[in-house]
Design a protein around this motif. Structure first.
Motif, PDB file in Angstrom:
ATOM      1  N   GLY A 204       4.411  -2.056  -4.995  1.00  0.00           N
ATOM      2  CA  GLY A 204       4.741  -2.211  -3.580  1.00  0.00           C
ATOM      3  C   GLY A 204       4.643  -0.946  -2.751  1.00  0.00           C
ATOM      4  O   GLY A 204       4.734  -1.014  -1.524  1.00  0.00           O
ATOM      5  N   ARG A 205       4.441   0.206  -3.394  1.00  0.00           N
ATOM      6  CA  ARG A 205       4.303   1.469  -2.659  1.00  0.00           C
ATOM      7  C   ARG A 205       2.846   1.896  -2.717  1.00  0.00           C
ATOM      8  O   ARG A 205       2.440   2.648  -3.610  1.00  0.00           O
ATOM      9  N   LEU A 206       2.069   1.423  -1.767  1.00  0.00           N
ATOM     10  CA  LEU A 206       0.626   1.609  -1.817  1.00  0.00           C
ATOM     11  C   LEU A 206       0.225   3.038  -1.468  1.00  0.00           C
ATOM     12  O   LEU A 206       0.704   3.610  -0.487  1.00  0.00           O
ATOM     13  N   SER A 207      -0.659   3.599  -2.281  1.00  0.00           N
ATOM     14  CA  SER A 207      -1.228   4.915  -2.032  1.00  0.00           C
ATOM     15  C   SER A 207      -2.516   4.767  -1.232  1.00  0.00           C
ATOM     16  O   SER A 207      -2.981   3.651  -0.962  1.00  0.00           O
ATOM     17  N   LYS A 208      -3.131   5.883  -0.883  1.00  0.00           N
ATOM     18  CA  LYS A 208      -4.426   5.838  -0.195  1.00  0.00           C
ATOM     19  C   LYS A 208      -5.463   5.132  -1.055  1.00  0.00           C
ATOM     20  O   LYS A 208      -6.312   4.396  -0.544  1.00  0.00           O
ATOM     21  N   GLN A 209      -5.410   5.359  -2.357  1.00  0.00           N
ATOM     22  CA  GLN A 209      -6.345   4.704  -3.269  1.00  0.00           C
ATOM     23  C   GLN A 209      -6.133   3.195  -3.273  1.00  0.00           C
ATOM     24  O   GLN A 209      -7.100   2.419  -3.293  1.00  0.00           O
ATOM     25  N   ASP A 210      -4.873   2.759  -3.245  1.00  0.00           N
ATOM     26  CA  ASP A 210      -4.585   1.329  -3.190  1.00  0.00           C
ATOM     27  C   ASP A 210      -5.153   0.711  -1.917  1.00  0.00           C
ATOM     28  O   ASP A 210      -5.772  -0.355  -1.946  1.00  0.00           O
ATOM     29  N   TRP A 211      -4.931   1.359  -0.790  1.00  0.00           N
ATOM     30  CA  TRP A 211      -5.439   0.834   0.478  1.00  0.00           C
ATOM     31  C   TRP A 211      -6.968   0.813   0.496  1.00  0.00           C
ATOM     32  O   TRP A 211      -7.572  -0.042   1.137  1.00  0.00           O
ATOM     33  N   LYS A 212      -7.595   1.736  -0.247  1.00  0.00           N
ATOM     34  CA  LYS A 212      -9.054   1.720  -0.350  1.00  0.00           C
ATOM     35  C   LYS A 212      -9.521   0.425  -1.009  1.00  0.00           C
ATOM     36  O   LYS A 212     -10.482  -0.208  -0.544  1.00  0.00           O
TER      37      LYS A 212
ATOM     38  N   ARG B  57      -4.219  -8.694   5.854  1.00  0.00           N
ATOM     39  CA  ARG B  57      -4.151  -7.367   5.243  1.00  0.00           C
ATOM     40  C   ARG B  57      -2.919  -7.228   4.349  1.00  0.00           C
ATOM     41  O   ARG B  57      -2.993  -6.657   3.254  1.00  0.00           O
ATOM     42  N   GLU B  58      -1.803  -7.770   4.779  1.00  0.00           N
ATOM     43  CA  GLU B  58      -0.590  -7.718   3.965  1.00  0.00           C
ATOM     44  C   GLU B  58      -0.757  -8.550   2.693  1.00  0.00           C
ATOM     45  O   GLU B  58      -0.341  -8.136   1.605  1.00  0.00           O
ATOM     46  N   LEU B  59      -1.348  -9.729   2.842  1.00  0.00           N
ATOM     47  CA  LEU B  59      -1.570 -10.575   1.669  1.00  0.00           C
ATOM     48  C   LEU B  59      -2.460  -9.873   0.645  1.00  0.00           C
ATOM     49  O   LEU B  59      -2.144  -9.839  -0.547  1.00  0.00           O
ATOM     50  N   VAL B  60      -3.566  -9.325   1.113  1.00  0.00           N
ATOM     51  CA  VAL B  60      -4.513  -8.681   0.201  1.00  0.00           C
ATOM     52  C   VAL B  60      -3.853  -7.504  -0.506  1.00  0.00           C
ATOM     53  O   VAL B  60      -4.128  -7.234  -1.685  1.00  0.00           O
ATOM     54  N   SER B  61      -2.942  -6.820   0.177  1.00  0.00           N
ATOM     55  CA  SER B  61      -2.263  -5.675  -0.432  1.00  0.00           C
ATOM     56  C   SER B  61      -1.412  -6.084  -1.640  1.00  0.00           C
ATOM     57  O   SER B  61      -1.141  -5.264  -2.515  1.00  0.00           O
ATOM     58  N   PHE B  62      -0.993  -7.358  -1.702  1.00  0.00           N
ATOM     59  CA  PHE B  62      -0.226  -7.829  -2.854  1.00  0.00           C
ATOM     60  C   PHE B  62      -1.017  -7.684  -4.154  1.00  0.00           C
ATOM     61  O   PHE B  62      -0.433  -7.578  -5.236  1.00  0.00           O
ATOM     62  N   GLY B  63      -2.358  -7.713  -4.045  1.00  0.00           N
ATOM     63  CA  GLY B  63      -3.185  -7.550  -5.231  1.00  0.00           C
ATOM     64  C   GLY B  63      -2.994  -6.203  -5.917  1.00  0.00           C
ATOM     65  O   GLY B  63      -3.321  -6.047  -7.099  1.00  0.00           O
ATOM     66  N   ARG B  64      -2.443  -5.228  -5.207  1.00  0.00           N
ATOM     67  CA  ARG B  64      -2.241  -3.890  -5.781  1.00  0.00           C
ATOM     68  C   ARG B  64      -0.889  -3.728  -6.463  1.00  0.00           C
ATOM     69  O   ARG B  64      -0.594  -2.668  -7.014  1.00  0.00           O
ATOM     70  N   PHE B  65      -0.065  -4.774  -6.446  1.00  0.00           N
ATOM     71  CA  PHE B  65       1.299  -4.654  -6.966  1.00  0.00           C
ATOM     72  C   PHE B  65       1.363  -4.183  -8.418  1.00  0.00           C
ATOM     73  O   PHE B  65       2.240  -3.369  -8.768  1.00  0.00           O
ATOM     74  N   PRO B  66       0.475  -4.657  -9.315  1.00  0.00           N
ATOM     75  CA  PRO B  66       0.577  -4.187 -10.703  1.00  0.00           C
ATOM     76  C   PRO B  66       0.416  -2.674 -10.851  1.00  0.00           C
ATOM     77  O   PRO B  66       0.846  -2.099 -11.849  1.00  0.00           O
ATOM     78  N   TYR B  67      -0.209  -2.049  -9.857  1.00  0.00           N
ATOM     79  CA  TYR B  67      -0.466  -0.617  -9.941  1.00  0.00           C
ATOM     80  C   TYR B  67       0.587   0.226  -9.220  1.00  0.00           C
ATOM     81  O   TYR B  67       0.941   1.312  -9.666  1.00  0.00           O
ATOM     82  N   CYS B  68       1.077  -0.285  -8.081  1.00  0.00           N
ATOM     83  CA  CYS B  68       1.911   0.555  -7.217  1.00  0.00           C
ATOM     84  C   CYS B  68       3.316   0.020  -7.021  1.00  0.00           C
ATOM     85  O   CYS B  68       4.141   0.689  -6.386  1.00  0.00           O
TER      86      CYS B  68
END
Length: 252
Positions: A106-114, A93-104
Motif C-alpha cells: 500500500g505504500r507505492l514507490s516511484k517504481q510501483d507507480w511506473k 488509477r487507484e484500482l490499478v495501483s492495487f496490483g502493486r500491493f504484494p510488493y509495497c
C-alpha cells in the motif's frame, strides 16, 4: 511451468473437474475453451489457489502451490475472475495501483507507480484514469481490471473470460496486448475464452474441456479442425483459412 496433476473438484457427487492432468509452458498463450459448465473457470481458480481441490496437485515451477508463501505467490501468479466488485469508490488509477500491493503493502514507490502507468498505457486508459469506476462502461471497467492485473507484474497471468463486456475493437486490442506481453516481455498467459476464433488467432496452445475433462489439447492445427471441434461442442463446423489463420464458421 505450471503442472496440474490428477486434479479433482466436486460438489456433492458431481465432479466438475475430473482427474485433469495438464502442463502450462512458460512464455506461451494457453486458451481454455469448451461449452458452459465444462470446468474451465474452476480449473483456472484451482491453478491460482483461489479455490481448493478435492484431489490432485498443482506445481508452480517445481513447488506445490500450497507450499508457496501467499505474498510470494502473488508476485508469481495473478488472476482476474469473471465477477469483479469493489464496494469502495475508486478511480481507474487507484484500482490499478492495487496490483502493486504484494510488493509495497500500500505504500507505492516511484517504481510501483511506473508499473501502474505502464499498465494504464497498455490498456489505453490514460484519458480515463482519473474517472471513477462507477462512471465507466462495462468494457472500460473490464480494461481497468486487466490493467490492475498487469501492474502486478507476475510471470503467470490467468484471465477468466477477459473479453466480457468488450466491443470488437477493444476485444482485439486486449488479445493483441496479451500476445505482446508474451512475445515481448516473456509472460505466460492462460485464459478462459468463449470465442474460438480469438483462441485460434492468438493462442500457442489450446485446451478443450467438456464435462470436467480434457477432451482435446494441442496446437492450433490439432484443435482447430472440424473433427476436434465437433467432438468438443457437438455441433457442425466449417474451418476456413484466412490470412494464415484458421477461422471457424458455426452459424449455419
Amino acid at each position: 511451468m505450471i503442472e496440474v496433476r490428477n486434479i479433482v473438484k466436486q460438489y456433492g457427487t458431481k465432479k466438475v473437474v475430473n482427474n485433469v492432468n495438464l502442463q502450462i509452458e512458460k512464455g506461451k498463450v494457453t486458451s481454455f475453451i469448451g461449452p458452459n459448465g465444462a470446468g474451465k473457470s474452476t480449473l483456472l481458480s484451482i491453478m491460482s489457489r483461489m479455490m481448493g481441490r478435492d484431489g490432485g496437485k498443482v506445481w508452480i515451477e517445481g513447488k506445490e502451490i500450497e507450499d508457496w508463501d501467499s505474498h510470494e505467490l502473488a508476485k508469481k501468479i495473478s488472476i482476474l475472475k469473471q465477477s469483479n466488485h469493489m464496494n469502495i469508490r475508486l478511480t481507474i488509477r487507484e484500482l490499478v495501483s492495487f496490483g502493486r500491493f504484494p510488493y509495497c503493502k500500500g505504500r507505492l514507490s516511484k517504481q510501483d507507480w511506473k508499473f501502474v502507468d505502464e499498465a494504464i498505457s497498455y490498456m489505453k486508459l490514460e484519458e480515463l484514469q482519473d474517472r471513477y469506476l462507477d462512471q465507466l462502461s462495462g468494457g472500460q471497467r473490464q480494461r481497468a481490471y486487466i490493467a490492475m492485473v498487469m501492474a502486478q507484474n507476475t510471470d503467470y497471468i490467468l484471465l477468466d473470460e477477459p473479453l466480457n463486456n468488450l466491443d470488437m475493437k477493444h476485444a482485439v486490442d486486449i488479445m493483441k496486448t496479451l500476445r505482446q506481453l508474451v512475445d515481448d516481455l516473456g509472460k505466460t498467459v492462460v485464459l478462459v475464452i468463449h470465442d474460438i476464433n480469438f483462441a485460434s488467432c492468438y493462442s500457442d496452445h489450446i485446451v478443450a474441456l467438456r464435462d470436467g475433462e480434457i477432451v482435446e489439447e494441442g496446437g492450433i492445427d490439432e484443435v482447430i479442425n472440424k473433427e476436434a471441434l465437433e467432438n468438443i461442442y457437438e455441433m457442425d463446423f466449417t474451418i476456413q483459412e484466412v490470412e494464415n489463420s484458421k477461422i471457424c464458421v458455426y452459424y449455419a
